[in-house]
Design an enzyme around this catalytic site. Structure first.
Site, PDB file in Angstrom:
ATOM      1  N   HIS A   1      -0.380   4.584  -0.115  1.00 32.88           N
ATOM      2  CA  HIS A   1      -1.069   5.819   0.277  1.00 32.88           C
ATOM      3  C   HIS A   1      -0.306   6.515   1.401  1.00 32.88           C
ATOM      4  O   HIS A   1      -0.334   6.070   2.542  1.00 32.88           O
ATOM      5  CB  HIS A   1      -2.506   5.512   0.706  1.00 32.88           C
ATOM      6  CG  HIS A   1      -3.363   5.043  -0.427  1.00 32.88           C
ATOM      7  ND1 HIS A   1      -3.515   3.712  -0.726  1.00 32.88           N
ATOM      8  CD2 HIS A   1      -4.092   5.730  -1.351  1.00 32.88           C
ATOM      9  CE1 HIS A   1      -4.320   3.582  -1.777  1.00 32.88           C
ATOM     10  NE2 HIS A   1      -4.682   4.795  -2.179  1.00 32.88           N
TER      11      HIS A   1
ATOM     12  N   ASP B   1       0.835  -1.197   0.000  1.00 30.43           N
ATOM     13  CA  ASP B   1       0.000   0.000   0.000  1.00 30.43           C
ATOM     14  C   ASP B   1       0.875   1.254   0.000  1.00 30.43           C
ATOM     15  O   ASP B   1       1.753   1.392   0.838  1.00 30.43           O
ATOM     16  CB  ASP B   1      -0.860  -0.064   1.281  1.00 30.43           C
ATOM     17  CG  ASP B   1      -2.002   0.933   1.295  1.00 30.43           C
ATOM     18  OD1 ASP B   1      -1.928   1.934   0.571  1.00 30.43           O
ATOM     19  OD2 ASP B   1      -2.966   0.692   2.058  1.00 30.43           O
TER      20      ASP B   1
HETATM   21  C1  B12 Z   1      -4.571   9.776  -3.404  1.00 30.33           C
HETATM   22  C2  B12 Z   1      -5.072   8.365  -3.569  1.00 30.33           C
HETATM   23  C3  B12 Z   1      -4.275   7.455  -4.227  1.00 30.33           C
HETATM   24  C4  B12 Z   1      -2.895   7.784  -4.722  1.00 30.33           C
HETATM   25  C5  B12 Z   1      -1.935   7.687  -3.527  1.00 30.33           C
HETATM   26  C6  B12 Z   1      -0.744   8.639  -3.641  1.00 30.33           C
HETATM   27  C7  B12 Z   1       0.135   8.530  -2.454  1.00 30.33           C
HETATM   28  N1  B12 Z   1       1.332   8.058  -2.661  1.00 30.33           N
HETATM   29  O1  B12 Z   1      -0.256   8.843  -1.345  1.00 30.33           O
HETATM   30  C8  B12 Z   1      -2.678   6.691  -5.804  1.00 30.33           C
HETATM   31  C9  B12 Z   1      -3.146   7.204  -7.117  1.00 30.33           C
HETATM   32  C10 B12 Z   1      -1.243   6.158  -5.940  1.00 30.33           C
HETATM   33  C11 B12 Z   1      -3.657   5.622  -5.336  1.00 30.33           C
HETATM   34  C12 B12 Z   1      -3.569   4.321  -5.715  1.00 30.33           C
HETATM   35  C13 B12 Z   1      -4.510   3.350  -5.395  1.00 30.33           C
HETATM   36  N2  B12 Z   1      -5.647   3.535  -4.747  1.00 30.33           N
HETATM   37 CO1  B12 Z   1      -6.065   5.167  -3.886  1.00 30.33          CO
HETATM   38  N3  B12 Z   1      -6.813   6.763  -3.180  1.00 30.33           N
HETATM   39  C14 B12 Z   1      -6.343   7.985  -3.074  1.00 30.33           C
HETATM   40  C15 B12 Z   1      -7.425   8.886  -2.427  1.00 30.33           C
HETATM   41  C16 B12 Z   1      -8.094   9.660  -3.536  1.00 30.33           C
HETATM   42  C17 B12 Z   1      -6.953   9.841  -1.358  1.00 30.33           C
HETATM   43  C18 B12 Z   1      -6.103   9.207  -0.255  1.00 30.33           C
HETATM   44  C19 B12 Z   1      -5.606  10.286   0.670  1.00 30.33           C
HETATM   45  O2  B12 Z   1      -4.469  10.731   0.553  1.00 30.33           O
HETATM   46  N4  B12 Z   1      -6.481  10.750   1.575  1.00 30.33           N
HETATM   47  C20 B12 Z   1      -6.206  11.806   2.527  1.00 30.33           C
HETATM   48  C21 B12 Z   1      -5.681  11.218   3.834  1.00 30.33           C
HETATM   49  C22 B12 Z   1      -5.410  12.350   4.818  1.00 30.33           C
HETATM   50  O3  B12 Z   1      -6.631  10.346   4.374  1.00 30.33           O
HETATM   51  P1  B12 Z   1      -6.423   8.811   4.605  1.00 30.33           P
HETATM   52  O4  B12 Z   1      -5.373   8.284   3.699  1.00 30.33           O
HETATM   53  O5  B12 Z   1      -7.717   8.122   4.564  1.00 30.33           O
HETATM   54  O6  B12 Z   1      -5.865   8.708   6.094  1.00 30.33           O
HETATM   55  C23 B12 Z   1      -6.603   9.198   7.201  1.00 30.33           C
HETATM   56  C24 B12 Z   1      -7.605   8.197   7.791  1.00 30.33           C
HETATM   57  O7  B12 Z   1      -7.827   7.080   6.970  1.00 30.33           O
HETATM   58  C25 B12 Z   1      -7.104   7.860   9.122  1.00 30.33           C
HETATM   59  N5  B12 Z   1      -6.339   6.636   9.330  1.00 30.33           N
HETATM   60  C26 B12 Z   1      -5.440   6.016   8.544  1.00 30.33           C
HETATM   61  N6  B12 Z   1      -4.876   5.001   9.156  1.00 30.33           N
HETATM   62  C27 B12 Z   1      -5.388   4.925  10.385  1.00 30.33           C
HETATM   63  C28 B12 Z   1      -5.154   4.060  11.446  1.00 30.33           C
HETATM   64  C29 B12 Z   1      -5.855   4.233  12.645  1.00 30.33           C
HETATM   65  C30 B12 Z   1      -5.597   3.298  13.787  1.00 30.33           C
HETATM   66  C31 B12 Z   1      -6.795   5.285  12.774  1.00 30.33           C
HETATM   67  C32 B12 Z   1      -7.544   5.478  14.034  1.00 30.33           C
HETATM   68  C33 B12 Z   1      -7.018   6.135  11.701  1.00 30.33           C
HETATM   69  C34 B12 Z   1      -6.306   5.968  10.520  1.00 30.33           C
HETATM   70  O8  B12 Z   1      -6.263   8.913   9.496  1.00 30.33           O
HETATM   71  C35 B12 Z   1      -5.629   9.438   8.339  1.00 30.33           C
HETATM   72  C36 B12 Z   1      -5.270  10.862   8.559  1.00 30.33           C
HETATM   73  O9  B12 Z   1      -6.405  11.664   8.809  1.00 30.33           O
HETATM   74  C37 B12 Z   1      -8.390   7.825  -1.793  1.00 30.33           C
HETATM   75  C38 B12 Z   1      -9.847   8.253  -1.710  1.00 30.33           C
HETATM   76  C39 B12 Z   1     -10.120   9.103  -0.510  1.00 30.33           C
HETATM   77  N7  B12 Z   1     -10.762  10.200  -0.750  1.00 30.33           N
HETATM   78  O10 B12 Z   1      -9.734   8.768   0.589  1.00 30.33           O
HETATM   79  C40 B12 Z   1      -8.187   6.633  -2.716  1.00 30.33           C
HETATM   80  C41 B12 Z   1      -8.410   5.244  -2.159  1.00 30.33           C
HETATM   81  C42 B12 Z   1      -7.777   5.124  -0.765  1.00 30.33           C
HETATM   82  N8  B12 Z   1      -7.628   4.355  -3.138  1.00 30.33           N
HETATM   83  C43 B12 Z   1      -8.241   3.296  -3.378  1.00 30.33           C
HETATM   84  C44 B12 Z   1      -7.719   2.307  -4.241  1.00 30.33           C
HETATM   85  C45 B12 Z   1      -8.604   1.113  -4.505  1.00 30.33           C
HETATM   86  C46 B12 Z   1      -6.456   2.437  -4.832  1.00 30.33           C
HETATM   87  C47 B12 Z   1      -5.779   1.445  -5.790  1.00 30.33           C
HETATM   88  C48 B12 Z   1      -5.901  -0.018  -5.387  1.00 30.33           C
HETATM   89  C49 B12 Z   1      -6.400   1.690  -7.164  1.00 30.33           C
HETATM   90  C50 B12 Z   1      -6.079   0.679  -8.233  1.00 30.33           C
HETATM   91  N9  B12 Z   1      -7.080   0.016  -8.690  1.00 30.33           N
HETATM   92  O11 B12 Z   1      -4.912   0.530  -8.620  1.00 30.33           O
HETATM   93  C51 B12 Z   1      -4.344   1.924  -5.808  1.00 30.33           C
HETATM   94  C52 B12 Z   1      -3.503   1.169  -4.771  1.00 30.33           C
HETATM   95  C53 B12 Z   1      -2.049   1.557  -4.840  1.00 30.33           C
HETATM   96  C54 B12 Z   1      -1.271   0.938  -3.776  1.00 30.33           C
HETATM   97  N10 B12 Z   1      -0.481  -0.059  -4.095  1.00 30.33           N
HETATM   98  O12 B12 Z   1      -1.370   1.335  -2.640  1.00 30.33           O
HETATM   99  C55 B12 Z   1      -9.548   3.149  -2.643  1.00 30.33           C
HETATM  100  C56 B12 Z   1      -9.523   2.145  -1.505  1.00 30.33           C
HETATM  101  C57 B12 Z   1     -10.828   1.366  -1.481  1.00 30.33           C
HETATM  102  C58 B12 Z   1     -11.007   0.522  -0.316  1.00 30.33           C
HETATM  103  N11 B12 Z   1     -10.114   0.401   0.658  1.00 30.33           N
HETATM  104  O13 B12 Z   1     -12.086  -0.054  -0.235  1.00 30.33           O
HETATM  105  C59 B12 Z   1      -9.859   4.623  -2.236  1.00 30.33           C
HETATM  106  C60 B12 Z   1     -10.653   4.768  -0.909  1.00 30.33           C
HETATM  107  C61 B12 Z   1     -10.658   5.250  -3.376  1.00 30.33           C
HETATM  108  C62 B12 Z   1     -12.014   4.585  -3.557  1.00 30.33           C
HETATM  109  N12 B12 Z   1     -13.050   5.121  -2.965  1.00 30.33           N
HETATM  110  O14 B12 Z   1     -12.110   3.615  -4.245  1.00 30.33           O
HETATM  111  N13 B12 Z   1      -4.564   6.120  -4.562  1.00 30.33           N
END
Ligand code: B12
Lengths: 469, 134
Positions: free
Chosen positions: B14, B12
């Protein structure tokens, strides 16, 4: 006139190199067998007579300095907590200090491991474990068990800084030959070599040299300053980086194929790419690895050990040799010199295997992770793709009629496209076998050492035509 | 100061949330060891041993969290850190599954706390304080 005599007391040969610093010239080189079992001065005097004969007269030397890997070299035990972290960090520090790492232990030591340290005639123990502020229980346990065992050899503590005071108390309580320095891994995946390496060097000078029978020669020479591999590492660094206005060669790899080990040195950064995510413990810019099972004599059997019976049969048929008996012949007669074409052919083949395998273990790996944004790369270890030169040294490389074929093996990807081997380097050879000597000279006169290396480490013999490339 | 190991598990990449978590936890007075993206179970555990950590906080965003986290508690037990707190959050499974079931499965795998998608770190901070006895 400043004449220097530089000596390398090697495991098999005592090698002399006389240099004139004003002319930036090698006056002559000579060698004879190392006689550390009887009296090290014997072999040295023989080599010295040969040297004077070559030069034509007895000359006076301003300074006589030496490095040594005689009597087993500097033998160390590296102890850490987790294998991939502080154990690996401790190992890298030992190698970077020019040591042979005979023993590697993790977590709590047990009695059998303590016994191995004693019977293995270890010179120095490096005790690491825990990041700063992290685990201190393991290093305290290990210091205590080392103390109880009555070990008198130097123990260098380079673990969690928060445990330093308790470790000092243990050192005092058991009257140990203990030394404290900075943590080899202060935070996760960060490598800190300098402090521990300097401490090891200091102990080598003050305590180890005497034990290695080199003290006897003290009247003839000014000082022994380095373990031989460290001299080579220093030379490689100087040749790569340059000195003042004299430019170096840039990023390089040195492959040193010896009788007992194959040593690989890379002087380069881990990666120059921005599209990779690097994992694992930080890599040193100047990295040395030692393969104790890859060598032309003592370690020749190691070369075939990892081959399957099928591979051995294939080689025997393909090359028309009996490879197992050939390696055993070399193992049982380490002074063997190739006498005919057949011997030379086998030497060449073994050297190629050493070069291929040693690089396989030294270089990093890269793997792809696919994302919609394209590929992301995941790298472990050092990326050597862009190094400018691969330099060969060691008797078998220097004497080979096909030096290209040996050095080319360092770039041979074969079945492992993920290996980050040098891509398209130029090949050079240390024809006069001077790298260790120049490492020594670099301590007195780096400019002269650099200029001499640039002059004498030069193009290879037996380069194949472009089609075979 | 309590030590928390954070990182993103499996293949992963992200990276954004991971940086935010590091920032938030450091600001809240924790010693944060961030091993970053593409981290294996072993990477988390090794870092926790060397740093004598109190908690491992696993993030999984790309949907394969369940596979990546399987067996992690067992490895902690083998490695002598059987009592360490294990947290997981992010988007730990694919799509919109019933989270109570998902949570139950992760609890059975030995995780102490399991957070649904959309839970921010700030919301989870009170749990940390309780569990770490602060
Ligand atoms: C940017 C992004 C990407 C970028 C990542 C760039 C990078 N290097 O960071 C790229 C384009 C590379 C990418 C790729 C993929 N992505 Co993407 N991506 C996103 C996106 C749009 C935003 C992620 C982000 O940065 N969010 C902002 C941060 C601040 O939030 P966050 O990551 O969620 O983290 C917060 C919380 O989750 C929480 N949190 C995290 N961990 C923990 C742990 C604990 C204990 C707690 C309490 C809280 C917590 O706190 C964090 C900070 O506030 C999301 C959609 C979305 N809107 O979330 C999809 C998303 C995460 N991706 C998704 C997918 C499927 C993929 C791919 C598999 C797509 C594909 N088919 O190839 C690939 C996987 C690549 C890989 N090997 O990891 C899906 C995941 C679906 C799922 N889990 O059911 C999402 C949700 C989009 C969707 N709705 O389909 N992605």
């Amino acid at each position: 006139m400043a004449n220097y005599l530089l000596i390398d007391f090697g495991s098999t040969f005592t090698k002399l190199c006389a240099v004139n610093s004003e002319k930036c010239e090698i006056l002559g080189t000579a060698s004879d067998f190392t006689t550390v079992e009887t009296d090290i001065t014997e072999g040295y005097q023989k080599a010295l007579s040969k040297l004077f004969e070559k030069i034509g007269n007895k000359i006076k030397f301003e300074q006589v300095i030496a490095c040594s890997s005689a009597a087993g070299g500097l033998k160390m035990a590296a102890i850490g907590l987790v294998k991939e972290l502080t154990v690996e960090a401790a190992k890298r520090v030992c190698l970077g200090a020019g040591a042979k790492v005979d023993l590697v232990f993790s977590h709590h030591l047990n009695q059998s491991e303590i016994q191995q340290i004693i019977t293995g005639k270890i010179d120095i123990v490096l005790l690491a474990g825990g990041s700063d502020g992290g685990n201190s229980e393991a290093v305290i346990y290990n210091a205590e068990i080392l103390g109880k065992s009555g070990i008198k050899i130097p123990v260098v503590f380079a673990g969690n800084k928060s445990a330093q005071d308790q470790i000092t108390e243990i050192f005092n309580k058991y009257n140990m030959n203990g030394h404290i320095c900075d943590n080899v891994m202060p935070t996760i995946n960060v490598l800190n070599i300098t402090s521990a390496r300097e401490k090891i060097r200091e102990i080598f000078l003050k305590q180890i040299i005497e034990a290695k029978g080199i003290k006897k020669i003290e009247n003839d020479i000014n000082r022994v300053i380095l373990p031989t591999p460290l001299a080579v590492l220093d030379a490689a660094k100087l040749l790569s980086e340059g000195y003042l206005e004299e430019e170096g060669l840039g990023e390089i790899v040195v492959v040193d194929i010896g009788g007992a080990t194959t040593d690989l040195y890379s002087i380069c950064s881990s990666s120059k790419r921005s599209d990779v995510i690097i994992q694992g413990l930080e890599e040193p810019f100047a990295k040395r690895t030692v393969e104790g099972d890859l060598g032309m004599r003592y370690s020749a059997p190691g070369i075939v050990k990892s081959l399957s019976e099928r591979e051995i049969n294939f080689i025997n048929k393909e090359k028309g040799v009996d490879i197992v008996s050939e390696v055993n012949r070399r193992y049982s007669n380490v002074k063997l010199l190739p006498e005919n074409n057949h011997d030379e052919f086998v030497e060449q083949f073994l050297a190629e295997m050493c070069a291929y395998r040693a690089m396989h273990r030294h270089c990093g790996r890269i793997n792809e992770v696919l994302t919609p944004m394209g590929k992301v790369f995941n790298q472990v270890g050092k990326d050597l793709s862009d190094v400018s030169y691969v330099i060969g040294t060691g008797g078998v490389v220097i004497k080979s009629k096909k030096q290209y074929d040996i050095l080319k093996q360092t770039t041979n990807i074969l079945h492992n496209p993920s290996e980050l081997r040098p891509n398209d380097p130029e090949f050079l050879v240390d024809h006069e076998y001077i790298m260790a000597a120049m490492g020594l000279l670099s301590k007195i006169d780096p400019m002269v050492a650099l200029k001499i290396m640039k002059k004498h480490i030069s193009h290879i013999r037996g380069r194949q035509d472009e089609t075979s490339k | 100061m309590k030590t928390i190991v954070i990182g993103v598990i499996g293949a992963d990449v992200h990276a954004v949330g991971n940086k935010i978590i590091e920032y938030t936890l450091s600001k809240s007075g924790y010693n944060v060891i961030n091993i970053g993206v593409l981290s294996s179970q072993e990477d988390f555990i090794n870092a926790a041993i060397e740093t004598n950590a109190d908690m491992i906080m696993v993030s999984s965003l790309y949907g394969h969290g369940e596979i990546d986290c399987r067996g992690m508690r067992d490895k902690c037990i083998e490695s002598g850190i059987e009592n360490i707190l294990l947290y997981v959050g992010g988007n730990i499974v694919v799509g919109k599954q019933d989270f109570t079931e998902v949570k139950q499965r992760f609890i059975e795998m030995g995780f102490n706390r399991v957070y649904p998608p959309g839970t921010s770190i700030d919301e989870a901070l009170t749990d940390f304080k309780t569990d770490l006895g602060e």
